[in-house]
Design an enzyme around this catalytic site. Structure first.
Site, PDB file in Angstrom:
ATOM      1  N   CYS A  79       2.227  -4.546   9.116  1.00  9.20           N
ATOM      2  CA  CYS A  79       1.880  -3.809   7.909  1.00  9.20           C
ATOM      3  C   CYS A  79       1.489  -2.385   8.310  1.00  9.20           C
ATOM      4  O   CYS A  79       0.639  -2.197   9.180  1.00  9.20           O
ATOM      5  CB  CYS A  79       0.714  -4.494   7.198  1.00  9.20           C
ATOM      6  SG  CYS A  79       0.082  -3.571   5.774  1.00  9.20           S
ATOM      7  N   CYS A  82      -2.553  -1.817   7.393  1.00  7.54           N
ATOM      8  CA  CYS A  82      -3.667  -2.421   8.131  1.00  7.54           C
ATOM      9  C   CYS A  82      -3.292  -2.967   9.508  1.00  7.54           C
ATOM     10  O   CYS A  82      -4.165  -3.379  10.255  1.00  7.54           O
ATOM     11  CB  CYS A  82      -4.307  -3.530   7.310  1.00  7.54           C
ATOM     12  SG  CYS A  82      -3.280  -5.003   7.113  1.00  7.54           S
ATOM     13  N   CYS A 128       1.102  -7.781   1.785  1.00 12.22           N
ATOM     14  CA  CYS A 128       0.289  -8.100   2.962  1.00 12.22           C
ATOM     15  C   CYS A 128      -0.924  -8.897   2.484  1.00 12.22           C
ATOM     16  O   CYS A 128      -1.627  -8.468   1.568  1.00 12.22           O
ATOM     17  CB  CYS A 128      -0.153  -6.826   3.661  1.00 12.22           C
ATOM     18  SG  CYS A 128      -1.305  -7.117   5.027  1.00 12.22           S
ATOM     19  N   CYS A 131      -4.476  -6.670   3.222  1.00 15.60           N
ATOM     20  CA  CYS A 131      -4.862  -5.451   2.499  1.00 15.60           C
ATOM     21  C   CYS A 131      -4.191  -5.315   1.139  1.00 15.60           C
ATOM     22  O   CYS A 131      -4.508  -4.394   0.399  1.00 15.60           O
ATOM     23  CB  CYS A 131      -4.567  -4.222   3.346  1.00 15.60           C
ATOM     24  SG  CYS A 131      -2.808  -3.875   3.568  1.00 15.60           S
ATOM     25  N   CYS A 151      13.093  -9.374   1.629  1.00 17.74           N
ATOM     26  CA  CYS A 151      13.708  -8.047   1.503  1.00 17.74           C
ATOM     27  C   CYS A 151      12.560  -7.041   1.486  1.00 17.74           C
ATOM     28  O   CYS A 151      11.827  -6.929   0.510  1.00 17.74           O
ATOM     29  CB  CYS A 151      14.523  -8.001   0.211  1.00 17.74           C
ATOM     30  SG  CYS A 151      15.488  -6.519   0.010  1.00 17.74           S
TER      31      CYS A 151
END
Length: 186
Positions: A79, A82, A128, A131, A151
Site C-alpha cells: 500500500c 501505509c 487496504c 488504512c 484489478c
C-alpha cells in the site's frame, strides 16, 4: 433493467451525497474502523496528486499508463499510503485490462472488500485493510487457482524488490505506520 434505471431507482428512494468520483471519500467510511489514520494534510504532501486522488477519493488512473501495469520484477507490492504488504509478484498476471492484476492477496486480512454501486453497476471495491486506501476492484474472471482478478491501480501501490521485501521493510516513497500503533492518528 438499464444501468440508468437502476441508478435512478437507487437515488430516487434514498438521497445520496456524491463526490466527483461518485462516492464519499475514503474507504473506511468511518475512520475509527481503520487501524491506521493519517492526517489529510500529511497525505497531500507525501503522495502525488494521482496517488492521493486514487487512494483517498476513489479515483482511477488511465488504463495502460500505470507504473506497474507491465512490471515484472520479483518482490512485494505494498500500500502506497501505509506500507502494508498486499500482493506477491508471483500472483501478478497480464489480464489485458490495462491495470495491474493479481489472482491472490498476500494474506486474507490484507485487503478489505466492500460493495460498490457507483456508476449504476455492482462491483466489489478493494481497500487496504489497515488504512482504508482505495486500491481498485475484484472480479471473478481471474486465472486458477483462485479465479479472482484483483484489478489494482498502480498509483495505490509501492514496490519492494525481492531482496528487500522480507519482513515489514519500508518501500521507497512510502512511510509505513509503526506496527505498535493501533488506531492512532499519525
Amino acid at each position: 433493467m438499464s444501468a440508468f434505471n437502476l441508478l435512478h431507482l437507487v437515488t430516487k428512494s434514498q438521497p445520496v451525497a456524491l463526490r466527483a468520483c461518485g462516492l464519499p471519500s475514503g474507504s473506511c467510511r468511518d475512520k475509527k474502523n481503520c487501524k491506521v489514520v493519517f492526517p489529510q494534510q500529511e497525505l497531500r504532501k507525501r503522495l502525488t496528486p494521482l496517488q492521493y486522488h486514487v487512494t483517498q477519493e476513489k479515483g482511477t488512473e488511465s488504463a495502460f499508463e500505470g507504473e506497474y501495469t507491465h512490471h515484472k520484477d520479483p518482490g512485494i507490492y505494498k500500500c502506497v499510503v501505509c506500507g502494508t504488504p498486499l500482493f506477491k509478484s508471483e500472483t501478478k498476471f497480464d489480464s489485458g485490462s490495462g491495470w495491474p492484476s493479481f489472482h491472490d492477496v498476500i494474506s486474507s486480512d490484507a485487503v478489505s472488500l466492500t460493495d460498490d454501486f457507483s456508476y449504476g453497476m455492482h462491483r466489489v471495491e478493494t481497500s487496504c485493510s489497515q488504512c482504508g486506501a482505495h486500491l481498485g476492484h475484484i472480479f471473478d474472471d481471474g486465472p486458477r487457482p483462485t479465479g479472482k482478478r484483483y484489478c489494482i491501480n498502480s498509483a495505490s501501490l509501492s514496490f519492494a524488490h525481492a531482496e528487500s521485501s522480507s519482513g515489514e521493510a519500508a518501500c521507497a516513497g512510502s512511510s509505513p505506520a509503526p506496527a505498535s500503533r493501533d488506531k492512532t492518528e499519525l
